[in-house]
Write a protein that holds these residues in place. Sequence first.
Motif, mmCIF file in Angstrom:
data_model
loop_
_atom_site.group_PDB
_atom_site.id
_atom_site.type_symbol
_atom_site.label_atom_id
_atom_site.label_comp_id
_atom_site.label_asym_id
_atom_site.label_seq_id
_atom_site.Cartn_x
_atom_site.Cartn_y
_atom_site.Cartn_z
ATOM 1 N N ALA A 31 -6.365 0.115 -0.303
ATOM 2 C CA ALA A 31 -7.087 -0.464 0.822
ATOM 3 C C ALA A 31 -8.285 0.412 1.137
ATOM 4 O O ALA A 31 -8.241 1.630 0.959
ATOM 5 N N CYS A 65 0.842 -1.212 0.000
ATOM 6 C CA CYS A 65 0.000 0.000 0.000
ATOM 7 C C CYS A 65 0.870 1.252 0.000
ATOM 8 O O CYS A 65 0.613 2.191 -0.762
ATOM 9 N N HIS A 72 -10.636 -4.370 6.737
ATOM 10 C CA HIS A 72 -9.932 -3.774 5.602
ATOM 11 C C HIS A 72 -10.064 -4.698 4.397
ATOM 12 O O HIS A 72 -10.039 -5.919 4.526
ATOM 13 N N TYR A 112 -8.471 -5.196 0.316
ATOM 14 C CA TYR A 112 -7.289 -4.866 -0.484
ATOM 15 C C TYR A 112 -7.484 -5.314 -1.922
ATOM 16 O O TYR A 112 -8.117 -6.322 -2.190
#
Length: 102
Positions: A57, A50, A71, A73
């Motif tokens: 994210a 990230c 979270h 991704y």
Amino acid sequence: MVRARRPSAQTLAVLNALADEPATWRYGYELGRQVGLAAGSLYPILIRLCDRGLLEATWEETPVQGRPPRHLYRLTGTGVRWAAEVAEEPLAAPVRPRLREA
């Protein structure tokens, strides 16, 4: 910024898992189970990706009742291209031990 050094086997496993469906948002727990990494190894990899702009994210918009948001991704466009590039790079030749003469 992407480093010139080849990523670790663990990072490659995460990249490959994400590259299978690059437009799909994935949970860290799901990724960890798929690639066989514990949270202590997986999340630092996700954070580094990230930070380098290779992954994006976000928080889960509608979490399951009684569970905090998680979270999610997925690879960025740059991440998709980089994952393809490192997948094509040859692996380093294995180091052969030197034989001792008797």
